[in-house]
Design a protein around this motif. Structure first.
Motif, short mmCIF file in Angstrom:
data_model
loop_
_atom_site.label_atom_id
_atom_site.label_comp_id
_atom_site.label_asym_id
_atom_site.label_seq_id
_atom_site.Cartn_x
_atom_site.Cartn_y
_atom_site.Cartn_z
N VAL A 190 40.09 47.62 26.55
CA VAL A 190 40.33 46.77 27.72
C VAL A 190 40.11 47.62 28.98
N PRO A 191 39.04 47.37 29.74
CA PRO A 191 38.79 48.18 30.93
C PRO A 191 39.77 47.87 32.04
N ASP A 192 39.74 48.69 33.08
CA ASP A 192 40.65 48.63 34.22
C ASP A 192 41.09 47.20 34.55
N PRO A 193 42.36 46.86 34.29
CA PRO A 193 42.82 45.48 34.53
C PRO A 193 42.76 45.07 36.00
N SER A 194 42.81 46.02 36.92
CA SER A 194 42.78 45.66 38.34
C SER A 194 41.38 45.39 38.84
N ARG A 195 40.37 45.61 37.98
CA ARG A 195 38.98 45.40 38.37
C ARG A 195 38.25 44.49 37.39
N GLN A 196 38.97 43.54 36.80
CA GLN A 196 38.34 42.53 35.96
C GLN A 196 39.04 41.19 36.17
N TRP A 197 38.24 40.14 36.06
CA TRP A 197 38.76 38.76 36.20
C TRP A 197 37.68 37.80 35.76
N GLY A 198 38.01 36.51 35.67
CA GLY A 198 37.01 35.53 35.29
C GLY A 198 37.54 34.13 35.40
N SER A 199 36.69 33.16 35.04
CA SER A 199 37.00 31.75 35.22
C SER A 199 37.68 31.13 34.02
N TRP A 200 37.96 31.90 32.98
CA TRP A 200 38.61 31.36 31.79
C TRP A 200 40.13 31.26 32.02
N PRO A 201 40.83 30.51 31.16
CA PRO A 201 42.29 30.39 31.32
C PRO A 201 42.99 31.74 31.17
N SER A 202 43.93 31.99 32.05
CA SER A 202 44.80 33.17 32.01
C SER A 202 44.06 34.49 31.85
N PRO A 203 43.11 34.79 32.75
CA PRO A 203 42.37 36.05 32.61
C PRO A 203 43.26 37.28 32.71
N GLY A 204 44.40 37.18 33.37
CA GLY A 204 45.30 38.33 33.46
C GLY A 204 45.92 38.71 32.14
N THR A 205 46.06 37.76 31.23
CA THR A 205 46.64 38.04 29.91
C THR A 205 45.63 37.86 28.79
N ASN A 206 44.42 37.49 29.12
CA ASN A 206 43.35 37.31 28.13
C ASN A 206 42.15 38.11 28.63
N PRO A 207 42.16 39.44 28.43
CA PRO A 207 41.26 40.31 29.18
C PRO A 207 39.85 40.41 28.61
N VAL A 208 38.99 40.95 29.45
CA VAL A 208 37.66 41.42 29.02
C VAL A 208 37.87 42.61 28.09
N ARG A 209 37.00 42.73 27.09
CA ARG A 209 37.02 43.88 26.19
C ARG A 209 35.61 44.46 26.09
N VAL A 210 35.52 45.75 25.77
CA VAL A 210 34.23 46.43 25.68
C VAL A 210 34.17 47.22 24.38
#
Length: 367
Positions: A60-80
């Protein structure tokens, strides 16, 4: 994977305007192919900053520099996931769908650049492949920013946003134009294209441009070499190069925005800005949504200060401008201080030597 790009799973998911005669020749040489008309605010989007160039599986990359249009992006993060040296897949959840464009900017001072390798719906999400290369063309690990956005729907008259995804031959794989017009791409000689974005912008230099090479198999870099604004639309000449700095045919994406965030929406976000350095900073290409005055200290790297905008989660992109095979990116991740954000664009010669050169840079918050 969107038509024309390989799927990410293997290495790889791996001075003034050109004279009018050249532009006319480009158009005459290949009548541009138009893709399906799109025009609306983004339906689906996501951005992230990979802060660890050698991430463990499912990172899970830097949480303060990721977001998106899906539901609850703060608790459903981008992964790499890293597939190999310099080869990554960025997993944006819950935004599966066709088309769209991706932009990638490397973040390092070594001259390693990053590009899109392609993107595809993966289950309920979108996977964006990213490949990074050191000067000379060998794969290399790097930090990077990555953005995916897709739009469709009814036109928004007066809105200033357009994108396109062009094949090497100039056929559009996808496009969006907020005026309701059809964007065009025409291929001239090797590594040279002319893009036409009707109905957006104005007669003077206005707004921001970002361009990204898309290639799953080898290193490629793309930039804007000329910009011709008019009251009827924007003409942009794009050049792409291989790792040696030779002109090279590859897929590429372009996004253009006027008083809009780099991924297309107007409000929200309330906090976004951009500037273009071409030896000076033209006033109408220097925008701050909070009404502040952006400033630029040119150097290696440069420092662009955008006051009153710094609100995480946030994102930045950089694109090179001008003739030659030089390229630009970010030297460091952006910094936030007392409400201001500092961006650190850095440019390189074709061989990877740091230099000062023109560039576009854009910043946005999710909010």
């Amino acid at each position: 994977m969107h038509t024309g790009s390989a799927a990410p799973p293997a290495r790889p998911v791996r001075a003034v305007l050109l004279v009018l005669a050249l532009l006319a020749a480009l158009l005459a040489a290949a009548v541009p192919a138009a893709g399906p008309a799109h025009a609306a605010v983004p339906d689906r989007w996501g951005f992230a900053y990979l802060d660890n160039p050698t991430p463990p599986p499912g990172y899970v990359p830097d949480p303060s520099r990721q977001w998106g249009s899906w539901p609850s992006p703060g608790t459903n993060p981008v992964r790499v996931d890293q597939l190999g040296t310099g080869s990554y897949v960025v997993h944006f959840p819950l935004i599966a769908g066709p088309g769209g464009v991706a932009h990638v900017t490397a973040v390092n001072r070594a001259g390693t650049w990053c590009q899109a390798a392609g993107w595809t719906a993966a289950g309920s999400g979108i996977d964006v492949g990213v490949s990074c290369y050191r000067p000379g063309g060998a794969p290399d690990d790097s930090q990077f920013t990555v953005l995916y956005t897709a739009s469709s729907g009814a036109p928004l008259p007066g809105a200033g946003y357009a994108y396109l995804d062009s094949t090497p031959g100039g056929t559009l794989l996808d496009q969006y134009n907020s005026s309701g017009g059809s964007n065009l791409s025409s291929h001239g000689s090797t590594g040279i294209w002319k893009a036409w974005l009707p109905g957006v912008g104005g007669a003077g230099y206005l707004g921001n441009v970002e361009v990204t090479a898309v290639n799953p198999g080898q290193g490629a870099r793309c930039k804007v070499t000329e910009w011709g604004p008019s009251s009827s639309g924007q003409t942009l000449v794009v050049n792409c190069f291989d790792a040696s700095g030779a002109l090279f045919d590859t897929e590429w994406t372009l996004s253009y925005s006027v008083r809009r965030a780099v991924h297309g929406p107007a409000i929200p976000p309330k906090n976004f800005g951009y500037l273009w350095y071409n030896g000076s900073v033209p006033a109408a290409t220097n925008f701050n949504s909070a009404g502040g005055t952006n400033t630029l200290a040119v150097g290696i790297p440069s420092t662009a200060t955008l006051p009153s905008l710094a609100v995480p989660a946030d994102h930045a992109q950089v694109t090179a401008f001008g003739s030659g095979a030089g390229y630009c990116q970010l030297a460091l991740p952006w910094a936030r201080s007392s409400g201001s954000v500092q961006l650190y664009p850095i440019c390189f010669t074709p061989g990877g030597g740091p230099t000062t050169a023109p560039f576009f840079t854009a910043y946005t918050s999710a909010f």
